[in-house]
Design a protein around this motif. Structure first.
Motif, PDB file in Angstrom:
ATOM      1  N   LYS A 401       0.825  -1.210   0.000  1.00 47.90           N
ATOM      2  CA  LYS A 401       0.000   0.000   0.000  1.00 47.90           C
ATOM      3  C   LYS A 401       0.862   1.265   0.000  1.00 47.90           C
ATOM      4  O   LYS A 401       0.676   2.150  -0.837  1.00 47.90           O
ATOM      5  N   SER A 402       1.811   1.332   0.942  1.00 49.05           N
ATOM      6  CA  SER A 402       2.659   2.537   1.000  1.00 49.05           C
ATOM      7  C   SER A 402       3.480   2.668  -0.268  1.00 49.05           C
ATOM      8  O   SER A 402       3.800   3.779  -0.702  1.00 49.05           O
ATOM      9  N   THR A 403       3.819   1.529  -0.864  1.00 46.97           N
ATOM     10  CA  THR A 403       4.608   1.557  -2.089  1.00 46.97           C
ATOM     11  C   THR A 403       3.886   2.344  -3.183  1.00 46.97           C
ATOM     12  O   THR A 403       4.529   3.065  -3.957  1.00 46.97           O
ATOM     13  N   PRO A 442       2.824  10.882   5.633  1.00 42.98           N
ATOM     14  CA  PRO A 442       3.383   9.533   5.648  1.00 42.98           C
ATOM     15  C   PRO A 442       2.934   8.730   6.862  1.00 42.98           C
ATOM     16  O   PRO A 442       2.393   9.276   7.820  1.00 42.98           O
ATOM     17  N   GLN A 443       3.207   7.438   6.745  1.00 43.86           N
ATOM     18  CA  GLN A 443       2.819   6.517   7.808  1.00 43.86           C
ATOM     19  C   GLN A 443       3.527   6.878   9.116  1.00 43.86           C
ATOM     20  O   GLN A 443       2.922   6.884  10.167  1.00 43.86           O
ATOM     21  N   ASP A 444       4.817   7.173   9.021  1.00 41.00           N
ATOM     22  CA  ASP A 444       5.554   7.603  10.205  1.00 41.00           C
ATOM     23  C   ASP A 444       6.059   9.004   9.938  1.00 41.00           C
ATOM     24  O   ASP A 444       6.962   9.183   9.143  1.00 41.00           O
ATOM     25  N   LEU A 522      -2.694  10.021   1.791  1.00 43.01           N
ATOM     26  CA  LEU A 522      -2.798   9.901   3.244  1.00 43.01           C
ATOM     27  C   LEU A 522      -2.487   8.459   3.606  1.00 43.01           C
ATOM     28  O   LEU A 522      -3.299   7.570   3.393  1.00 43.01           O
ATOM     29  N   ASP A 523      -1.284   8.238   4.102  1.00 37.25           N
ATOM     30  CA  ASP A 523      -0.866   6.869   4.406  1.00 37.25           C
ATOM     31  C   ASP A 523      -1.079   6.609   5.890  1.00 37.25           C
ATOM     32  O   ASP A 523      -0.241   6.959   6.705  1.00 37.25           O
ATOM     33  N   GLU A 524      -2.200   6.011   6.204  1.00 34.14           N
ATOM     34  CA  GLU A 524      -2.549   5.759   7.604  1.00 34.14           C
ATOM     35  C   GLU A 524      -2.345   7.031   8.419  1.00 34.14           C
ATOM     36  O   GLU A 524      -1.740   7.001   9.494  1.00 34.14           O
TER      37      GLU A 524
END
Ligand SMILES: Nc1ncnc2c1ncn2[C@@H]1O[C@H](COP(=O)(O)OP(=O)(O)OP(=O)(O)O)[C@@H](O)[C@H]1O
Ligand SMILES: [Mg+2]
Length: 606
Positions: A401-403, A442-444, A522-524
């Motif tokens: 997904k993030s990819t 990003p996720q983080d 929007l990644d998580e």
């Protein structure tokens, strides 16, 4: 092609090619004043040396003036011994004066070159692709830049202020010896220098090997000591104090042996150098003594020859050190230039234009991608985000997904297929324009070790305080900031470690809201928040999503029920697609995930 960028440091190029790389910084076409300074510094260098090689003449004349039977030469200007001695002193002072002036004049040139080199390397590091940065240790990179710049500094100083003057001085003194005395003096001096230099370089090479062993042993002993002390609890548990001490002593014993060898080899080097130079000195002085006895030379000549030999010896004494340091400097510089020569994996095409986003349609067309050739991650991804729509991607961890976001942002290039924004392939537009139009939470979220205000304003540095506060409000972080004693001036710690995961995430959202891009990833973006905060930010994100094309990646399915299209990604393939209702009706993977999360939520509520 892409894999080649993975090779880290190329073998250091030859010394000459490294020096050639530095020269343009010292002779910049765009800055004539710098060139002027270089010329002035070189002139000072020559002047200093010319004065230096003439001083022994005054010394000689003073000695001759004290010896009654000699005739004072015409150039002594009829000065007596005292006057000549004063002139001698003046010449010496003048020599030092020119030397210092040279350093002062050159300082700007050198420091300017160092700054430019460091800035250029730094800029290049930011142009390098994500794959490169993930593979390298960041600390290692900055150390390479630091050491490389230091190496250049060192090389400049030693080449220009040590080796250069030495060569010039030897040349001038050789000429003087040849013309004032005769060719044999020159021969003896030249043979002595050749032997001396050869001996010094050879022995230094050998000593470098010994020193390397010594340094390795030192590192080894150090590591053992640190490891042992870190494990002091374990050492106590097993009553191993004596064993540890013995182990450390063993490591130190190796160091001791290497250190002794280093000192012995230094003594050998010093002694050998002294023998060679003394032999040369004695032979030249014997020649002069014979000349004085024969009446061809004066006592002053004898003294002058000695003064010249001493003048030659002093700089030669440092030759071993200079040689060693220059070798190290060349290696360090080679590493830095190696970095500069690395070609970024993702590059703008020569004819790349600016991305123009009209409606904002995003198309993934049969995208194939793998971080490593042997392990495909995305295996044929096809979907379209129609203008203004929100597409949600859900699926198990590691499914890729993030990819998707990284490929849209062009951190990597796809292996097959294409990604298009309003009909423009992301590979055909400049990265600058692409990056300007895509906002990513990003996720983080990682923050700069600066203030909260700085971190939020990073989204748009020219934003007004009012805009920053509005963004913070929208990201629901305004209350938190208001409660802090320092408010927006609170420093967040390295990588933002002083903030909780949810606070960091909200700062990340605020700065992307501030950037205000037409396309959003929007990644998580709300995964670290409690359900309540998440819900209130969700409404804000939804109002932000209006009129934009959005990819939202989510774990909690409750946050994606309103998406225009939901994709279920599993092991790099889209296995289901549709709206929330249609996917529930299909009773597939999504429906079962939904049911599971509902059950969990109810359990938690109860
Ligand atoms: N830089 C990388 N080099 C090699 N493999 C990578 C790299 N980044 C990610 N991967 C691999 O690619 C796969 C997909 O990663 P991705 O980050 O897209 O997963 P994800 O679906 O976002 O997972 P999650 O829900 O845990 O965030 C993972 O198996 C991961 O191990
Ligand atoms: Mg992810």
């Amino acid at each position: 092609m892409r894999r080649r960028t993975l090779t880290t440091t190329e073998a250091p190029a030859g010394a000459w090619s490294i020096i050639q790389r530095v020269l343009p910084y010292l002779w910049p076409a765009e800055a004539p004043s710098v060139k002027l300074r270089v010329v002035a510094a070189l002139a000072m260098l020559v002047l200093a040396k010319v004065v230096a090689v003439t001083t022994p003449f005054f010394y000689k004349a003073a000695v001759d003036a004290l010896t009654p039977e000699t005739i004072t030469p015409a150039w002594a200007l009829g000065l007596g011994a005292v006057g000549l001695t004063v002139v001698y002193g003046g010449a010496r002072a003048l020599n030092t004066g020119f030397q210092q002036l040279r350093d002062v004049v050159f300082a700007n040139v050198g420091q300017r070159a160092l700054r430019q080199l460091a800035a250029e390397t730094f800029g290049h590091m930011h142009r390098m692709s994500m794959r490169y940065h993930i593979t390298r240790k960041t600390g290692g990179l900055s150390r390479i830049i630091e050491r490389g710049v230091k190496g250049v500094d060192f090389l400049l100083r030693f080449l220009l202020f040590s080796i250069g003057p030495l060569v010039l001085e030897l040349l001038l003194i050789s000429i003087i010896l040849f013309f004032v005395f005769d060719v044999w003096y020159l021969v003896v001096v030249l043979v002595t220098i050749v032997l001396y230099v050869t001996f010094t370089f050879r022995v230094t090479e050998w000593r470098l090997k010994i020193r390397k062993i010594m340094n390795d042993e030192d590192t080894d002993a150090n590591q053992k000591a640190i490891d042992s002390l870190l494990n002091f609890e374990t050492v106590k548990y097993f009553g191993a104090e004596k064993r540890e001490a013995a182990r450390y002593d063993g490591a130190m014993r190796n160091y001791e042996a290497a250190a002794v060898k280093t000192l012995q080899s230094l003594a050998f080097l010093n002694f050998g150098q002294a023998v060679l130079i003394t032999a040369g000195l004695v032979i030249v002085m014997v020649l002069a003594a014979i000349g004085v006895e024969r009446g061809d030379l004066t006592v002053g000549d004898f003294v002058m020859v000695n003064a010249y030999m001493i003048q030659i010896t002093m700089p030669l004494n440092f030759l071993g050190t200079v040689y060693r340091e220059i070798r190290q400097a060349l290696i360090d510089m080679g590493e830095m230039f190696g970095l500069l020569e690395q070609v970024p994996e993702v590059r703008d095409r020569a004819e790349a234009g600016t991305l123009t986003v009209g409606a904002g349609q995003v198309v993934f067309r049969d995208v194939h991608f793998g971080y490593e050739a042997a392990r495909p991650i995305l295996k044929g991804i096809d979907f379209t985000i129609e203008p203004g729509q929100t597409v949600a991607v859900v699926g198990p961890s590691g499914s890729g997904k993030s990819t998707l976001g990284r490929l849209l942002f062009r951190f990597y290039d796809v292996d097959g297929g294409a990604i298009e924004i309003d009909g423009q392939d992301v590979r055909d537009v400049t990265q600058e324009s692409l990056h300007a139009r895509i906002g990513v939470v990003p996720q983080d979220t990682v923050l700069f070790n600066d203030t909260l205000g700085y971190n939020i304003a990073y989204g748009r540095p020219e934003a007004t305080p009012a805009e920053i506060e509005a963004a913070a409000r929208a990201a629901r972080i305004d209350g938190f900031i208001a409660a802090l004693p320092d408010g927006y001036d609170t420093v967040v710690g390295e990588r933002g470690l002083k903030l909780s995961g949810g606070e960091k995430q909200r700062v990340g959202i605020a700065r992307t809201l501030l950037k205000n891009p037409p396309i959003l990833v929007l990644d998580e973006a709300t995964s670290a928040l409690d359900t309540e905060t998440e819900r209130s930010i969700q409404s804000e994100l939804q109002s932000m999503a209006r009129g934009r094309s959005v990819i939202t990646i989510a774990h909690r399915l409750s946050t994606v029920v309103d998406a225009d299209l939901i994709l279920v990604l599993e092991a790099g393939r889209i296995t289901e697609r549709g709206t929330h209702e249609s996917l529930l009706a299909a009773e597939g993977r999504y429906a079962s995930m939904w049911a599971r999360q509902r059950a969990e939520a109810e359990e938690n509520a109860a």
